[in-house]
Design an enzyme around this catalytic site. Structure first.
Site, mmCIF file in Angstrom:
data_model
loop_
_atom_site.group_PDB
_atom_site.id
_atom_site.type_symbol
_atom_site.label_atom_id
_atom_site.label_comp_id
_atom_site.label_asym_id
_atom_site.label_seq_id
_atom_site.Cartn_x
_atom_site.Cartn_y
_atom_site.Cartn_z
ATOM 1 N N ARG A 70 15.620 12.225 -6.076
ATOM 2 C CA ARG A 70 16.513 12.081 -4.935
ATOM 3 C C ARG A 70 17.913 12.344 -5.486
ATOM 4 N NH1 ARG A 70 12.872 10.243 -1.316
ATOM 5 N NH2 ARG A 70 11.447 8.611 -1.942
ATOM 6 N N HIS A 87 2.529 2.572 -3.875
ATOM 7 C CA HIS A 87 2.483 3.925 -4.440
ATOM 8 C C HIS A 87 1.104 4.357 -4.911
ATOM 9 C CE1 HIS A 87 6.734 3.136 -4.190
ATOM 10 N NE2 HIS A 87 6.937 4.433 -4.278
ATOM 11 N N ARG A 118 -13.466 -13.584 3.346
ATOM 12 C CA ARG A 118 -12.007 -13.611 3.464
ATOM 13 C C ARG A 118 -11.524 -12.480 4.362
ATOM 14 N NH1 ARG A 118 -10.496 -14.492 -2.831
ATOM 15 N NH2 ARG A 118 -10.035 -16.716 -2.686
ATOM 16 N N ASP A 142 11.449 15.905 5.431
ATOM 17 C CA ASP A 142 12.474 16.413 6.348
ATOM 18 C C ASP A 142 13.875 16.386 5.732
ATOM 19 O OD1 ASP A 142 12.273 13.658 6.520
ATOM 20 O OD2 ASP A 142 13.179 13.593 8.500
ATOM 21 N N GLN A 182 -1.121 4.905 -2.992
ATOM 22 C CA GLN A 182 -1.404 5.929 -1.978
ATOM 23 C C GLN A 182 -0.934 7.319 -2.384
ATOM 24 O OE1 GLN A 182 -0.101 3.004 1.571
ATOM 25 N NE2 GLN A 182 0.151 5.136 2.037
ATOM 26 N N ILE A 184 3.262 12.429 2.053
ATOM 27 C CA ILE A 184 2.030 11.723 2.424
ATOM 28 C C ILE A 184 2.122 11.134 3.825
ATOM 29 C CG2 ILE A 184 1.394 11.132 0.047
ATOM 30 C CD1 ILE A 184 2.298 8.176 0.863
ATOM 31 N N ASP A 185 3.330 11.098 4.413
ATOM 32 C CA ASP A 185 3.527 10.323 5.646
ATOM 33 C C ASP A 185 3.009 11.002 6.918
ATOM 34 O OD1 ASP A 185 4.823 8.584 3.971
ATOM 35 O OD2 ASP A 185 6.832 9.221 4.511
#
Ligand code: F6P
Length: 364
Positions: free
Chosen positions: A74, A285, A187, A105, A287, A151-152
């Site tokens: 970034r 992460h 559970r 994006d 994922q 991934i989103d």
């Protein structure tokens, strides 16, 4: 031949390496020079060793690998004009006038702005004697093509972004694994699923893993979600005496008042009102990690190939495009419109209903 620079930016995603591999190989096949721009925009700004000529062999044995081998970052510098000026100089020095940006994006918006500023940046480089007039003439246009790696699955105008399918595999594998211990102990488990303000991953993972309930940002539960969840479990228990319940909570999930629904809130409800033994797991992460699925290797390869072809077709007046998936077809769509619609959905999420979000996203 043409000179292409390829970089990955923003969060990494499985399948980015397949895309880079295709770009390098198709580019070389068509007689282009292809440069890796490492560490995303930061590498473009810093130049030097960050920009390296790609060879055919350098992409061998990379198609299956997750993450991005050319690095991602970034970058704050690129957000400011002086950073973009440095980046332009580094590209022009190598004659790079074609860029393929692989990212989300934010990364693609940056690429488009860079393209618009390009003539002004080059003029400034000439005026400050950093490049020759000759260079300005040969590099006067910057062509940009975007690929959506994230991934989103939050990008408008594409059915799937590169990485979504692999992330889905990771989630389902994790849920399957959690199931064995959950069932053993009777559970309930509440899992937080990443994806920013997009509920695609939790929604589809919920269907694939028989989750009891899924909370996503696009469709805040009507009424009191706490009561709704308890009622649903009581009702479903009449016909299906399950030893466990799995609740998936998107990281951006909200209630009808716009308050974030946290995993700990869900745990509290199930513990206090349903007398359940509940554990929370944040997949995080995990994922984004691991190998690329066959699907991501294939769309990465197909999109990468199309990106190079789009650059070859581009003229000075051709608007920047982004390569997207429509059904089973890989097609080009205007970059700016896709970026603007994506932004709009983000800003207006609370005013839109689920169908409107789905429509704006193109295909959810
Ligand atoms: O956009 C991809 C993503 O993994 C989101 O799902 C998540 O919200 C974010 O990036 C995490 O960012 P970082 O890797 O900087 O922690």
């Amino acid at each position: 031949g043409n000179v292409i620079g390829v970089f990955t930016s923003g969060g990494d995603a499985q399948g980015m390496n397949a895309a880079v591999r295709a770009i390098v190989r198709v580019g070389i096949f068509l007689g282009c020079k292809v440069y890796y721009i490492k560490e995303g925009y930061q590498g473009m700004v810093d130049g030097g060793d960050n920009i390296q000529l790609a060879t055919w062999e350098s992409t061998s044995s990379t198609i299956h690998m997750g993450g991005t081998l050319i690095g991602s970052a970034r970058c704050l510098d690129f957000r400011e004009r002086p950073g973009r000026l440095k980046a332009a100089k580094n590209l022009v020095e190598l004659g790079i006038t074609n860029l393929i940006a692989i990212g989300g994006d934010g990364s693609l918006t940056g690429a488009n702005l860079f393209r618009q500023e390009w003539p002004g940046l080059l003029r400034e480089l000439v005026d400050t004697n950093q490049i020759t007039m000759d260079r300005l003439t040969t590099c006067s246009h910057l062509n940009i093509v975007g690929l959506v790696g994230s991934i989103d699955n939050d990008f408008c105008g594409t059915d799937m972004t590169i990485g979504v399918d692999s992330a889905l595999h990771r989630i389902i594998e994790s849920v399957d694994e959690i199931m064995t211990t959950a069932v053993s102990h009777k559970r309930a488990f509440v899992l937080e699923i990443m994806g920013r303000m997009c509920g695609y991953l939790p929604l589809v993972a919920g269907i694939s893993s028989e989750a009891t309930m899924v909370f996503i940002p696009e469709d805040p539960p009507e009424g009191d979600w706490r009561q709704g969840l308890c009622d649903h479990i009581k009702e479903s228990s009449k016909t299906d005496a399950r030893r466990t319940h799995i609740v998936l909570v998107a990281e951006g999930a909200i209630d009808r008042f716009g308050n974030i629904i946290k995993c700990s809130d869900v745990q509290k409800v199930l513990t206090e009102r349903m007398n359940m033994d509940v554990r929370v797991t944040v997949l995080g992460h995990v994922q984004r990690g691991g190998r690329a699925s066959a699907f991501d290797r294939i769309i990465g390869t197909r999109m990468g190939t199309e990106a190079v072809l789009a650059l070859m077709d581009a003229g000075p007046e051709t608007p920047a495009c982004v390569i997207v998936l429509h059904g089973i077809d890989i097609v080009r769509t205007p970059l700016m419109k896709a970026v603007e619609t994506t932004k709009l959905v983000g800003q207006k999420m609370s005013e839109l209903n689920f169908d409107e979000v789905v429509n704006l996203r193109g295909r959810f």
